[in-house]
Design a protein around this motif. Sequence first.
Motif, mmCIF file in Angstrom:
data_model
loop_
_atom_site.group_PDB
_atom_site.id
_atom_site.type_symbol
_atom_site.label_atom_id
_atom_site.label_comp_id
_atom_site.label_asym_id
_atom_site.label_seq_id
_atom_site.Cartn_x
_atom_site.Cartn_y
_atom_site.Cartn_z
ATOM 1 N N ARG A 115 63.177 77.652 -4.492
ATOM 2 C CA ARG A 115 64.042 78.523 -5.190
ATOM 3 C C ARG A 115 65.458 78.209 -4.876
ATOM 4 O O ARG A 115 65.247 77.994 -3.569
ATOM 5 C CB ARG A 115 63.573 80.160 -4.953
ATOM 6 N N ILE A 116 66.063 79.519 -5.908
ATOM 7 C CA ILE A 116 67.565 79.307 -4.899
ATOM 8 C C ILE A 116 67.710 80.601 -3.896
ATOM 9 O O ILE A 116 67.752 81.492 -4.460
ATOM 10 C CB ILE A 116 68.249 79.642 -6.160
ATOM 11 N N GLN A 117 68.265 79.875 -3.353
ATOM 12 C CA GLN A 117 68.699 80.799 -2.076
ATOM 13 C C GLN A 117 69.745 81.182 -1.802
ATOM 14 O O GLN A 117 69.770 82.357 -1.703
ATOM 15 C CB GLN A 117 68.321 80.216 -1.070
ATOM 16 N N GLN A 118 71.132 80.675 -2.268
ATOM 17 C CA GLN A 118 72.088 80.879 -2.273
ATOM 18 C C GLN A 118 73.433 80.326 -3.540
ATOM 19 O O GLN A 118 72.938 79.009 -2.357
ATOM 20 C CB GLN A 118 73.217 81.713 -1.219
ATOM 21 N N ILE A 119 74.138 80.877 -3.585
ATOM 22 C CA ILE A 119 75.955 79.714 -4.246
ATOM 23 C C ILE A 119 76.684 80.483 -3.650
ATOM 24 O O ILE A 119 76.599 81.320 -3.286
ATOM 25 C CB ILE A 119 76.041 80.751 -5.567
ATOM 26 N N ILE A 120 77.407 79.692 -2.332
ATOM 27 C CA ILE A 120 78.337 79.961 -1.660
ATOM 28 C C ILE A 120 79.265 78.854 -2.575
ATOM 29 O O ILE A 120 79.551 77.339 -2.985
ATOM 30 C CB ILE A 120 77.887 79.469 -0.210
ATOM 31 N N GLU A 121 80.652 78.992 -2.346
ATOM 32 C CA GLU A 121 81.921 79.080 -1.939
ATOM 33 C C GLU A 121 82.282 78.024 -1.019
ATOM 34 O O GLU A 121 82.262 78.355 0.338
ATOM 35 C CB GLU A 121 83.615 79.522 -2.672
ATOM 36 N N GLY A 122 82.533 76.714 -1.462
ATOM 37 C CA GLY A 122 83.544 75.893 -0.807
ATOM 38 C C GLY A 122 81.977 74.888 -0.197
ATOM 39 O O GLY A 122 81.122 74.842 -0.904
ATOM 40 N N THR A 123 82.649 73.966 1.013
ATOM 41 C CA THR A 123 81.309 72.535 1.371
ATOM 42 C C THR A 123 81.126 72.589 2.048
ATOM 43 O O THR A 123 80.321 71.941 2.864
ATOM 44 C CB THR A 123 82.182 71.825 0.780
ATOM 45 N N ASP A 124 80.905 73.226 3.282
ATOM 46 C CA ASP A 124 80.513 73.565 4.290
ATOM 47 C C ASP A 124 79.122 74.061 4.206
ATOM 48 O O ASP A 124 78.129 74.378 3.802
ATOM 49 C CB ASP A 124 80.922 75.279 5.195
ATOM 50 N N LEU A 125 78.494 72.645 4.822
ATOM 51 C CA LEU A 125 76.620 72.005 5.223
ATOM 52 C C LEU A 125 76.538 73.533 6.145
ATOM 53 O O LEU A 125 76.494 73.334 7.568
ATOM 54 C CB LEU A 125 76.299 71.027 5.088
ATOM 55 N N PRO A 126 75.075 73.749 5.789
ATOM 56 C CA PRO A 126 74.785 75.129 6.890
ATOM 57 C C PRO A 126 74.026 73.816 7.764
ATOM 58 O O PRO A 126 72.819 73.251 6.691
ATOM 59 C CB PRO A 126 73.703 76.507 6.250
ATOM 60 N N SER A 127 73.363 74.310 8.739
ATOM 61 C CA SER A 127 71.877 73.381 9.548
ATOM 62 C C SER A 127 70.505 74.060 8.914
ATOM 63 O O SER A 127 70.741 74.943 8.167
ATOM 64 C CB SER A 127 72.717 74.105 10.964
ATOM 65 N N GLY A 128 70.043 72.471 9.148
ATOM 66 C CA GLY A 128 68.779 73.002 8.646
ATOM 67 C C GLY A 128 68.169 72.641 6.566
ATOM 68 O O GLY A 128 67.434 73.243 6.374
ATOM 69 N N TYR A 129 69.382 72.326 6.838
ATOM 70 C CA TYR A 129 69.646 71.680 4.953
ATOM 71 C C TYR A 129 69.622 70.242 5.101
ATOM 72 O O TYR A 129 70.359 69.524 5.758
ATOM 73 C CB TYR A 129 70.071 72.429 4.242
ATOM 74 N N ARG A 130 69.042 69.400 3.754
ATOM 75 C CA ARG A 130 69.172 68.257 3.639
ATOM 76 C C ARG A 130 70.608 68.582 2.202
ATOM 77 O O ARG A 130 70.517 68.877 1.822
ATOM 78 C CB ARG A 130 67.832 67.638 3.215
ATOM 79 N N GLU A 131 71.440 67.549 2.923
ATOM 80 C CA GLU A 131 72.637 67.214 1.925
ATOM 81 C C GLU A 131 72.179 66.679 1.123
ATOM 82 O O GLU A 131 72.405 65.138 0.677
ATOM 83 C CB GLU A 131 74.093 66.755 2.528
#
Length: 430
Positions: free
Chosen positions: A55-71
């Motif tokens: 599911r969609i967790q969040q839509i954020i502006e910018g390109t910072d990649l949070p930890s724990g996610y495959r880019e």
Amino acid sequence: MSLFKKVTLASSIAIGLSLSASVLAENIAIVGAKIHTVSAAGVIDKGTVLIKDGRIQQIIEGTDLPSGYREVNAKGKVVTPGFIGAATSLGLVEVSSSAGTVDARVESHPISTVGAALDVQYALNNDSTLIPITRIEGFTSAATGLGSTEQLFLGQGAFITLATTYQPVMKARAFMKLSVGNSGADDNGGSRAALWVAINQSFDEAKFAKSYTMDPSQDWLGLTTMSDAKALIPVLDGKMPLVVNADRAADIMQVIALKKRYSGLNIILASGVEAWRVADELAKHNIPVILDPESNLPGAFDQIGATLENAARLQKAGVIVAIGMDTHNIRLATQHAGNAVANGLPHSAGIASLTINVAKMFGMDDQIGSLEPGKVADLVIWSGDPLEVTQTAEQVFIKGEQIDMTSRQTKLLDRYLNRDVKKPVGYTRP
């Protein structure tokens, strides 16, 4: 088997299940795209979509990649919700002219005298080669229904996912189909003078059936069968949308009059070649329209008012518009929406006509149709503007899963571009 081996085997199974679950629940970040959220958030020029547990967790502006996610790098790309086929026969037809069974057509059967009881959920085949062909063009779900019954109603359609699954139905009995144009009249007495009397009689019988003991031991002498009457009750109550196919303005006004007679009806107008002529009335009575905006020249006497500005004029009047053709080839709807935009439909409305508007019509907007937290992660990464015919779907996600972007067509392309010329064509494989 020893206790040790049993424990080891059980542990191995548990680990395997855990690994499978972790793969299915992969957290994904789609980074750097221009995102059409089709929601109050509008368009984010450079943003990131976070997907968790499908599911969609969040839509954020910018390109910072949070930890724990495959880019997934989508810089310079466009992301939209997965497109939705508004009027299709997907899963019911393969090659309609073949000698085999075509489940999109139904012949007469004692269970139904008016076609309302017919139910496509039992006929769906998700192995159809047309589904992956549609899927890799950016479509992730669809409303699908019968194309022909030679009866009054065209049965109950289903809303399906285009994911790889043997259980594609997201909503069974999702809508009822009815044609009141030339084809509907031809199949019901050869005249609208018979067609509309039969429609009114069918709904009157459904109204009576609400307080009648629908038991096989009881006498039922109506135009409809008991099964038909039962199927029409949720339509009468507005719980099941009634998709009515009509083109000429006079027929559409009869559709509006039908809603006045049976105020609970939730009507969706389909085809609507001359809908623009009565756009204000459609908006007043909250009747959305699924149309093929390519109609520009009259193909029959009930299409004299055909115009490429149909979608734009309806939208301007406040009518909710979806783009769709009653076909298995719904992938062309993207191009058709682009042509509607070229003829006055706002671009944002063009995207909405393939996403949230369709979801709203079929009561699926709490799950799909826009990119918002909590909704199913059906989305597409495009090479550019999806309404431009030169742009393509580069990657499709359904329920957060990155799907295989191959189909029978891509495999045939590979086969014939790279075949071994020393062998006959039939022995060449991709």
